[in-house]
Write an enzyme that holds these catalytic residues in place. Structure first.
Site, mmCIF file in Angstrom:
data_model
loop_
_atom_site.group_PDB
_atom_site.id
_atom_site.type_symbol
_atom_site.label_atom_id
_atom_site.label_comp_id
_atom_site.label_asym_id
_atom_site.label_seq_id
_atom_site.Cartn_x
_atom_site.Cartn_y
_atom_site.Cartn_z
ATOM 1 N N CYS A 160 0.853 -1.195 0.000
ATOM 2 C CA CYS A 160 0.000 0.000 0.000
ATOM 3 C C CYS A 160 0.885 1.240 0.000
ATOM 4 O O CYS A 160 1.882 1.299 0.724
ATOM 5 C CB CYS A 160 -0.911 -0.023 1.217
ATOM 6 S SG CYS A 160 -2.086 1.330 1.242
ATOM 7 N N HIS A 189 -8.648 4.427 1.007
ATOM 8 C CA HIS A 189 -7.957 4.659 -0.266
ATOM 9 C C HIS A 189 -8.663 5.747 -1.063
ATOM 10 O O HIS A 189 -9.885 5.883 -1.000
ATOM 11 C CB HIS A 189 -7.881 3.370 -1.075
ATOM 12 C CG HIS A 189 -7.011 2.337 -0.423
ATOM 13 N ND1 HIS A 189 -7.172 0.987 -0.612
ATOM 14 C CD2 HIS A 189 -5.972 2.466 0.446
ATOM 15 C CE1 HIS A 189 -6.274 0.324 0.091
ATOM 16 N NE2 HIS A 189 -5.535 1.208 0.747
ATOM 17 N N GLY A 228 -3.435 9.096 11.167
ATOM 18 C CA GLY A 228 -3.775 8.005 12.082
ATOM 19 C C GLY A 228 -5.180 8.144 12.622
ATOM 20 O O GLY A 228 -5.677 9.254 12.862
ATOM 21 N N GLU A 274 -7.315 11.944 -5.508
ATOM 22 C CA GLU A 274 -7.766 13.316 -5.310
ATOM 23 C C GLU A 274 -6.896 14.329 -6.030
ATOM 24 O O GLU A 274 -5.685 14.161 -6.163
ATOM 25 C CB GLU A 274 -7.831 13.653 -3.813
ATOM 26 C CG GLU A 274 -6.545 13.448 -3.038
ATOM 27 C CD GLU A 274 -6.749 13.521 -1.520
ATOM 28 O OE1 GLU A 274 -7.843 13.137 -1.033
ATOM 29 O OE2 GLU A 274 -5.815 13.950 -0.817
ATOM 30 N N ASN A 295 3.381 -0.211 3.629
ATOM 31 C CA ASN A 295 3.065 -1.549 4.155
ATOM 32 C C ASN A 295 4.003 -2.534 3.469
ATOM 33 O O ASN A 295 3.638 -3.129 2.451
ATOM 34 C CB ASN A 295 1.612 -1.943 3.838
ATOM 35 C CG ASN A 295 0.606 -1.394 4.826
ATOM 36 O OD1 ASN A 295 0.909 -0.483 5.581
ATOM 37 N ND2 ASN A 295 -0.588 -1.937 4.813
ATOM 38 N N HIS A 327 2.710 7.500 8.453
ATOM 39 C CA HIS A 327 2.177 7.345 7.092
ATOM 40 C C HIS A 327 0.915 8.166 6.888
ATOM 41 O O HIS A 327 0.300 8.118 5.824
ATOM 42 C CB HIS A 327 1.923 5.875 6.768
ATOM 43 C CG HIS A 327 0.611 5.321 7.262
ATOM 44 N ND1 HIS A 327 0.151 5.470 8.541
ATOM 45 C CD2 HIS A 327 -0.338 4.584 6.616
ATOM 46 C CE1 HIS A 327 -1.027 4.859 8.668
ATOM 47 N NE2 HIS A 327 -1.344 4.311 7.519
ATOM 48 N N HIS A 329 -3.807 7.019 -3.119
ATOM 49 C CA HIS A 329 -3.483 6.122 -1.999
ATOM 50 C C HIS A 329 -4.191 4.808 -2.250
ATOM 51 O O HIS A 329 -5.427 4.748 -2.276
ATOM 52 C CB HIS A 329 -3.942 6.732 -0.675
ATOM 53 C CG HIS A 329 -3.775 5.809 0.503
ATOM 54 N ND1 HIS A 329 -4.682 5.742 1.538
ATOM 55 C CD2 HIS A 329 -2.800 4.907 0.802
ATOM 56 C CE1 HIS A 329 -4.267 4.858 2.432
ATOM 57 N NE2 HIS A 329 -3.140 4.327 2.007
ATOM 58 N N SER A 337 -6.228 14.077 6.029
ATOM 59 C CA SER A 337 -7.524 13.453 5.794
ATOM 60 C C SER A 337 -8.138 14.138 4.583
ATOM 61 O O SER A 337 -7.512 14.988 3.946
ATOM 62 C CB SER A 337 -8.435 13.623 7.020
ATOM 63 O OG SER A 337 -8.821 14.989 7.159
ATOM 64 N N MET A 338 -9.383 13.794 4.275
ATOM 65 C CA MET A 338 -10.032 14.408 3.117
ATOM 66 C C MET A 338 -10.212 15.918 3.274
ATOM 67 O O MET A 338 -10.450 16.611 2.289
ATOM 68 C CB MET A 338 -11.400 13.759 2.884
ATOM 69 C CG MET A 338 -12.366 13.969 4.035
ATOM 70 S SD MET A 338 -14.045 13.372 3.693
ATOM 71 C CE MET A 338 -13.815 11.611 3.718
#
Length: 472
Positions: free
Chosen positions: A149, A227, A397, A230, A339, A394, A256, A372-373
């Site tokens: 990932c 995932h 969280g 954007e 990952n 990453h 992502h 975040s978004m």
């Protein structure tokens, strides 16, 4: 208080271990059978002290049998060592469960060094945000279910204003270039081609051969869960000579996703295999490892690397489709996975470094740490800190579980935040609402010693899966 339910902590205090016997005891306790809390605790203590005496008891027979079974199994388990030291970044913002999981990981006989990133939260095996360096052994659950990932960022030669001037067109570009969610793929006439599908590793065994067609169908698709694909604005306050990007603001694409069904199937198969070959005590069972000196270890290593290459190819296909539809030139592209397991030199020795939800941050290495978004992400360059095992967070969280987010967060509040930030959201559920995540600025402040920030990415058009799938 007399009839307060007995829980796992009560039984641990009596001397029970974290194994299946604990679960059997809790199942018996649910029935209570007219006993008071104190009476049940007394019985549990007595059965633990002398299980043979209760092998004919109508109520506690199953518990006695399980305790004796655990005693037999204990002799066959690989012995754990004393807990070792590991570094923690942003400890005050990390839940206790994640720290306990990291403590268990450090007791593996193959563990050499560990670190917990500031975005860490509880997962399976290694916590999300956990970094573990081992000696000649790889842990499938230390890599994670979504092998390889990663993040990928393309910076185009288009100004930030392009976003507002061509918003509707950019939405169509996202919708036309990929598919989202668990199991999603392209029909044969619409499938992409890529050299990764010609890798010899696909012929390594029957499992990989059976997965090749699915991998082809899902090439260039995106997963569910967190995932995304954007468009946003990336802002450089200074010219970056390494990237060749001048100071300013540009249209950028950030993606992502991981290795889709291929990686998930491989992770499940090799985790089960590791558990069969590596018998660890109950509390460490998800950390079962494969020795790289064995055929099974080498097989997983090759499969893992194939899944990583495949995940990269998925991003490459998406980014190239977008670039072609835009008719733009790409000024720079940065990519990193979070990952995975790598062979790296650390403190003078070659180790296997597992990063389960952690960004490689060796000196000079670039990476992307999203928020975040509705919060910014950051293009970073690693400082190469040995204590963090050359790693950083990453992302922001999770602050709350998916279930809690769905139950407690309000769609109206999410809509208000997105409107305030001028963000268009396509898909996603309340489990991915920005309120379900930690504050990315707090996370970044906790890792100033690990990375330098080169640029800030502000999301504006966000596409995520809208089918509730969890492929993340």
């Amino acid at each position: 208080m007399e009839n307060k339910r007995i829980n796992g902590n009560d039984l641990l205090a009596l001397g029970y271990d974290e194994n299946s016997a604990l679960g059997v005891a809790l199942q018996i306790n649910k029935k209570r059978l007219g006993f008071t809390r104190e009476q049940m605790l007394a019985y549990f203590s007595a059965v633990l002290a002398n299980p043979e005496a209760y092998l004919e008891d109508a109520i506690f027979k199953t518990l006695a049998q399980e305790l004796l079974k655990q005693d037999e199994l204990e002799a066959s388990y690989i012995a754990l060592k004393e807990e070792g030291h590991y570094e923690i970044y942003g400890e005050e913002h990390i839940e206790e469960g994640a720290k306990q999981q990291m403590q268990v990981a450090m007791t593996l006989p193959v563990s050499v060094a560990g670190a917990l990133m500031p975005d860490a939260h509880q997962g399976y095996g290694l916590p999300i945000g956990g970094v573990l360096a081992t000696s000649n052994a790889v842990i499938p659950y230390g890599v994670g279910v979504d092998i390889g990932c990663r993040m990928a960022l393309s910076i185009f030669d288009l100004p930030a204003a392009y976003l507002t001037e061509h918003s509707d067109a950019l939405k169509k570009v996202i919708m036309q270039t990929t598919k989202f969610g668990a199991g999603q793929g392209f029909q044969k006439g619409d499938r992409a081609s890529h050299a990764v599908l010609e890798q010899d590793t696909f012929a390594m065994n029957d499992l990989l051969r059976s997965l090749k067609d699915k991998a082809w169908a899902q090439l260039g698709t995106s997963g569910g869960g967190n995932h995304f694909v954007e468009f946003g604005v990336i802002a450089f306050e200074q010219t970056d000579a390494d990237l060749g990007v001048q100071a300013g603001e540009y249209l950028a694409l950030l993606t992502h996703s991981g290795s889709r069904g291929l990686g998930a199937t491989l992770a499940d198969h090799y985790t089960k295999l590791a558990k069969q070959l590596c018998k660890l005590p109950y509390k460490a069972q998800h950390l079962a490892y494969l020795d790289l000196g064995t055929a099974e270890g080498q097989e997983y290593w090759m499969a893992m690397n194939l899944a990583g290459d495949y995940a990269s190819a998925c991003h490459e296909v998406i980014h190239e489709k977008v670039r072609q539809q835009l008719g733009a030139e790409r000024l720079a592209k940065v990519e990193n996975h979070h990952n995975f397991a790598w062979k790296e030199m650390w403190n003078g020795q070659e180790l296997i470094v597992h990063r389960k939800g952690a960004t490689p941050a060796a000196k000079g290495v670039m990476g992307i740490i999203p928020g975040s978004m509705a919060s910014p992400g950051f293009l970073v360059r690693g400082k190469g800190q040995m204590e963090s095992i050359n790693s950083a967070s990453h992302g922001a969280g999770r602050l709350m579980s998916r279930t809690k987010a769905i139950k407690t967060l309000a769609a109206a509040d999410l809509k208000a935040i997105l409107n305030d930030q001028g963000i268009t959201l396509m898909g996603a559920g309340m489990d991915e609402a920005p309120m379900a995540y930690k504050d990315i600025h707090t996370v970044m402040a906790a890792q100033q010693d690990l990375v330098d920030v080169l640029a800030t990415f502000s999301p504006k058009i966000v596409r995520m899966a809208d089918d509730g799938s969890r492929e993340d």
